[in-house]
Write an enzyme that holds these catalytic residues in place. Sequence first.
Site, PDB file in Angstrom:
ATOM      1  N   HIS A  35      25.711   0.565 -12.476  1.00  0.00           N
ATOM      2  CA  HIS A  35      24.269   0.876 -12.423  1.00  0.00           C
ATOM      3  C   HIS A  35      24.052   2.354 -12.090  1.00  0.00           C
ATOM      4  O   HIS A  35      23.813   2.699 -10.934  1.00  0.00           O
ATOM      5  CB  HIS A  35      23.589   0.003 -11.366  1.00  0.00           C
ATOM      6  CG  HIS A  35      23.509  -1.433 -11.729  1.00  0.00           C
ATOM      7  ND1 HIS A  35      22.519  -1.945 -12.540  1.00  0.00           N
ATOM      8  CD2 HIS A  35      24.313  -2.473 -11.434  1.00  0.00           C
ATOM      9  CE1 HIS A  35      22.712  -3.245 -12.710  1.00  0.00           C
ATOM     10  NE2 HIS A  35      23.796  -3.589 -12.044  1.00  0.00           N
ATOM     11  N   THR A  61      -8.704  -2.173   9.779  1.00  0.00           N
ATOM     12  CA  THR A  61      -7.741  -1.330  10.509  1.00  0.00           C
ATOM     13  C   THR A  61      -7.894  -1.552  12.012  1.00  0.00           C
ATOM     14  O   THR A  61      -6.903  -1.679  12.743  1.00  0.00           O
ATOM     15  CB  THR A  61      -7.980   0.159  10.158  1.00  0.00           C
ATOM     16  OG1 THR A  61      -7.731   0.305   8.776  1.00  0.00           O
ATOM     17  CG2 THR A  61      -7.067   1.083  10.955  1.00  0.00           C
ATOM     18  N   GLN A  62      -9.153  -1.619  12.465  1.00  0.00           N
ATOM     19  CA  GLN A  62      -9.370  -1.871  13.907  1.00  0.00           C
ATOM     20  C   GLN A  62      -8.724  -3.207  14.308  1.00  0.00           C
ATOM     21  O   GLN A  62      -8.083  -3.304  15.350  1.00  0.00           O
ATOM     22  CB  GLN A  62     -10.862  -1.912  14.220  1.00  0.00           C
ATOM     23  CG  GLN A  62     -11.580  -0.594  13.974  1.00  0.00           C
ATOM     24  CD  GLN A  62     -13.080  -0.743  14.191  1.00  0.00           C
ATOM     25  OE1 GLN A  62     -13.512  -1.429  15.108  1.00  0.00           O
ATOM     26  NE2 GLN A  62     -13.873  -0.108  13.351  1.00  0.00           N
ATOM     27  N   CYS A 106      24.959  -2.381 -17.222  1.00  0.00           N
ATOM     28  CA  CYS A 106      25.558  -3.611 -16.734  1.00  0.00           C
ATOM     29  C   CYS A 106      25.369  -4.733 -17.759  1.00  0.00           C
ATOM     30  O   CYS A 106      26.079  -4.766 -18.750  1.00  0.00           O
ATOM     31  CB  CYS A 106      25.009  -3.950 -15.346  1.00  0.00           C
ATOM     32  SG  CYS A 106      26.137  -5.017 -14.453  1.00  0.00           S
ATOM     33  N   LYS A 115     -14.199   1.164   4.599  1.00  0.00           N
ATOM     34  CA  LYS A 115     -14.408   0.339   5.789  1.00  0.00           C
ATOM     35  C   LYS A 115     -13.211   0.449   6.748  1.00  0.00           C
ATOM     36  O   LYS A 115     -12.062   0.380   6.327  1.00  0.00           O
ATOM     37  CB  LYS A 115     -14.594  -1.137   5.392  1.00  0.00           C
ATOM     38  CG  LYS A 115     -15.727  -1.402   4.413  1.00  0.00           C
ATOM     39  CD  LYS A 115     -17.077  -0.918   4.901  1.00  0.00           C
ATOM     40  CE  LYS A 115     -17.678  -1.764   6.002  1.00  0.00           C
ATOM     41  NZ  LYS A 115     -19.027  -1.279   6.392  1.00  0.00           N
ATOM     42  N   THR A 116     -13.502   0.595   8.014  1.00  0.00           N
ATOM     43  CA  THR A 116     -12.427   0.754   9.004  1.00  0.00           C
ATOM     44  C   THR A 116     -12.146  -0.532   9.787  1.00  0.00           C
ATOM     45  O   THR A 116     -11.182  -0.598  10.534  1.00  0.00           O
ATOM     46  CB  THR A 116     -12.780   1.853  10.043  1.00  0.00           C
ATOM     47  OG1 THR A 116     -13.910   1.414  10.785  1.00  0.00           O
ATOM     48  CG2 THR A 116     -13.066   3.182   9.380  1.00  0.00           C
ATOM     49  N   LYS A 117     -13.007  -1.541   9.631  1.00  0.00           N
ATOM     50  CA  LYS A 117     -12.874  -2.729  10.481  1.00  0.00           C
ATOM     51  C   LYS A 117     -11.509  -3.430  10.353  1.00  0.00           C
ATOM     52  O   LYS A 117     -10.889  -3.777  11.366  1.00  0.00           O
ATOM     53  CB  LYS A 117     -14.019  -3.711  10.176  1.00  0.00           C
ATOM     54  CG  LYS A 117     -14.090  -4.903  11.138  1.00  0.00           C
ATOM     55  CD  LYS A 117     -14.482  -4.508  12.549  1.00  0.00           C
ATOM     56  CE  LYS A 117     -15.953  -4.359  12.622  1.00  0.00           C
ATOM     57  NZ  LYS A 117     -16.679  -4.030  13.720  1.00  0.00           N
ATOM     58  N   GLY A 164      23.285  -4.774 -19.981  1.00  0.00           N
ATOM     59  CA  GLY A 164      23.023  -4.041 -21.223  1.00  0.00           C
ATOM     60  C   GLY A 164      24.314  -3.658 -21.935  1.00  0.00           C
ATOM     61  O   GLY A 164      24.370  -3.615 -23.171  1.00  0.00           O
ATOM     62  N   VAL A 202       0.832  -1.206   0.000  1.00  0.00           N
ATOM     63  CA  VAL A 202       0.000   0.000   0.000  1.00  0.00           C
ATOM     64  C   VAL A 202       0.869   1.261   0.000  1.00  0.00           C
ATOM     65  O   VAL A 202       0.380   2.364   0.146  1.00  0.00           O
ATOM     66  CB  VAL A 202      -1.001   0.052   1.186  1.00  0.00           C
ATOM     67  CG1 VAL A 202      -2.065  -1.004   1.038  1.00  0.00           C
ATOM     68  CG2 VAL A 202      -0.304  -0.042   2.527  1.00  0.00           C
ATOM     69  N   ARG A 212      29.463 -10.166 -11.945  1.00  0.00           N
ATOM     70  CA  ARG A 212      30.606 -11.089 -11.860  1.00  0.00           C
ATOM     71  C   ARG A 212      31.430 -11.063 -13.140  1.00  0.00           C
ATOM     72  O   ARG A 212      32.566 -11.482 -13.163  1.00  0.00           O
ATOM     73  CB  ARG A 212      30.109 -12.537 -11.713  1.00  0.00           C
ATOM     74  CG  ARG A 212      29.581 -12.853 -10.359  1.00  0.00           C
ATOM     75  CD  ARG A 212      29.276 -14.344 -10.219  1.00  0.00           C
ATOM     76  NE  ARG A 212      28.230 -14.508  -9.237  1.00  0.00           N
ATOM     77  CZ  ARG A 212      28.399 -14.363  -7.926  1.00  0.00           C
ATOM     78  NH1 ARG A 212      29.587 -14.066  -7.445  1.00  0.00           N
ATOM     79  NH2 ARG A 212      27.392 -14.497  -7.097  1.00  0.00           N
ATOM     80  N   GLU A 241      21.543   4.083 -12.572  1.00  0.00           N
ATOM     81  CA  GLU A 241      20.166   4.383 -12.151  1.00  0.00           C
ATOM     82  C   GLU A 241      20.051   4.610 -10.643  1.00  0.00           C
ATOM     83  O   GLU A 241      19.182   5.340 -10.180  1.00  0.00           O
ATOM     84  CB  GLU A 241      19.207   3.276 -12.599  1.00  0.00           C
ATOM     85  CG  GLU A 241      19.397   1.890 -11.965  1.00  0.00           C
ATOM     86  CD  GLU A 241      20.370   0.983 -12.720  1.00  0.00           C
ATOM     87  OE1 GLU A 241      21.235   1.511 -13.442  1.00  0.00           O
ATOM     88  OE2 GLU A 241      20.265  -0.249 -12.558  1.00  0.00           O
TER      89      GLU A 241
HETATM   90  N1  GLN Z   1      24.920 -11.143 -15.289  1.00  0.00           N
HETATM   91  C1  GLN Z   1      25.916 -10.145 -15.523  1.00  0.00           C
HETATM   92  C2  GLN Z   1      27.110 -10.292 -14.591  1.00  0.00           C
HETATM   93  O1  GLN Z   1      27.033 -10.950 -13.598  1.00  0.00           O
HETATM   94  C3  GLN Z   1      25.321  -8.740 -15.411  1.00  0.00           C
HETATM   95  C4  GLN Z   1      24.883  -8.392 -14.041  1.00  0.00           C
HETATM   96  C5  GLN Z   1      23.967  -7.185 -13.976  1.00  0.00           C
HETATM   97  O2  GLN Z   1      23.403  -6.768 -14.976  1.00  0.00           O
HETATM   98  N2  GLN Z   1      23.799  -6.614 -12.797  1.00  0.00           N
HETATM   99  O3  GLN Z   1      28.151  -9.733 -14.853  1.00  0.00           O
END
Ligand code: GLN
Length: 549
Positions: A513, A198-199, A387, A194-196, A389, A21, A468, A515
């Site tokens: 990574h 939660t109660q 990675c 409904k609050t039940k 990718g 939630v 790896r 991101e």
């Molecule tokens: N499987 C790949 C590795 O181990 C890439 C890992 C990943 O994308 N985090 O190197």
Amino acid sequence: MILVFCMSKYIFVTGGVVSSVGKGITVASIGAILKSRQITVSVQKLDPYLNVDPGTMSPYQHGEVFVTQDGAETDLDLGNYERFIDVNLTAESNVTSGQIYSAVIAKERRGDFLGGTIQVVPHVTTEIKERFKRLAQKSKAEVVIIEVGGTVGDIEGQPFLEAIRQMRNDVGRDNIFYVHVTLLPYLTSTQELKTKPTQHSVNELRRIGIQPDIIICRSDHPISEGIRDKISLFCDVDRQAVISLPTVSTIYEVPLVLEDEGLGQLTLDKLGLKAQQPNLSQWQKLLSSLKESHEPVNIALVGKYVELKDAYFSVREALHHAALHHERDVNLIWVQSEDLEKDNSDALLHTAQGIIIPGGFGIRGIEGMIKAANYARSNKIPYLGLCLGMQVMVIEFARYVLNSSEPNSAEFDASTPYPVIDLLPEQKDIENKGGTMRLGNYPCELSPGSRAATAYGQSVVYERHRHRYEFNNQFRAQLEKAGMVYSGLSPDGRLVELCELANHPWMVGCQFHPEFGSRPGRPHPLFHDFIGIAKNILREGAQPLLPLS
Ligand code: GLN
């Protein structure tokens, strides 16, 4: 045993009725509204499962594994905490039952408890409280917010709840309070919330000795004054401590909703904290630009776990941050990589202005990803490889250069004559799977003039890793001659951390990574440039409307 805690104050957050939630977003938002008052905050997630960390779980089970700078594989909620509070957390911010039991049993084997019988109370609960203390001491935060994963009543969660109950006596009731995040289901037939449930869940909490101070009510509709009164009466919380949190269109709205409901001031009052006036202008700005409608930019995300969007949580957020910066909306096209193996790529990718291939493990869907990389290279579509990718981008380019279908990663074909991606030398003798990858921040030196260096505007960057396998240096010269540029290397020059194609508008792969480092309002440079180039690519259905005159 007497535990001495440093002067942090604690907020413990439990969940009621059902999971999913938005408890994590709520915790992150509480952090954000405290931070907006210049209060220092740290956050911890308690995960009741017995795995030591989520690193060994399938993304289908768990969603994304978020990696901290210090190399811990953690729950995806930590990503939300980092993005909302703009802090870099560490391994101390994710505690699992697996870690707790491993530590207690290791102590028992060492003989720390000689003569004693080891029990959940006090040994396990003491170990849990040690983790609270460790984070408080290390972060020196004024407020530590601790989220108990799962919902009240789960068997594995009991020791955590008992530990947070004991904390009230350990640190004193003025230094602690309990928030319960619950769901109010809506009945269409009678058109009421409904609050039940939660109660019942508050009753369950009380049974183990915890009386919530604040109840945050998640629902698909705002709660009426009558509902507020009812929850206040039955659950024994102040009326103003019943907080309404209806479903909103973007997660970045939640801090503003909670602030409007008075949660910030309530928190200060309960913890006896003095603070500056909140400054939420950044959040307001973010929200108003999120609510404006922008021209879309079509990005295809080609992965193997696309049915579960949470598997790519940080990638999706990073794309949104970057697009917002360019005043665009990301239109994400989720492509199951196995589908590319069956269908012709153009059928699935013809509208994509950019293609992103995120991280992943195992052979399933790899050939489809290689087809996507081939499509991006041949059609000059911007490409960002994260990675796995990047590894896919290298395999595809090597197949083209060597004019052979055999180049591969040793992860997918151990007997390939062209292992362009191979095990890191330091990984060769590792047998245990848990926590043994190349993890966390490593430096990367950028080559001047490359697309990556232009994006970053820096010569050395630190990025988070989890892999790896790595680019095999035996193929460096050959691929370089054909147009691959090694735009980021480890400082000793041994590891290729970033590569790109010279003869392409923007095809960049990174062995890390990025991101995880993106923030709303501060997009990651690689995502920033990827979207910046992609938005100007003309594809079917993506042509901007030209003025008639
Ligand atoms: N499987 C790949 C590795 O181990 C890439 C890992 C990943 O994308 N985090 O190197």
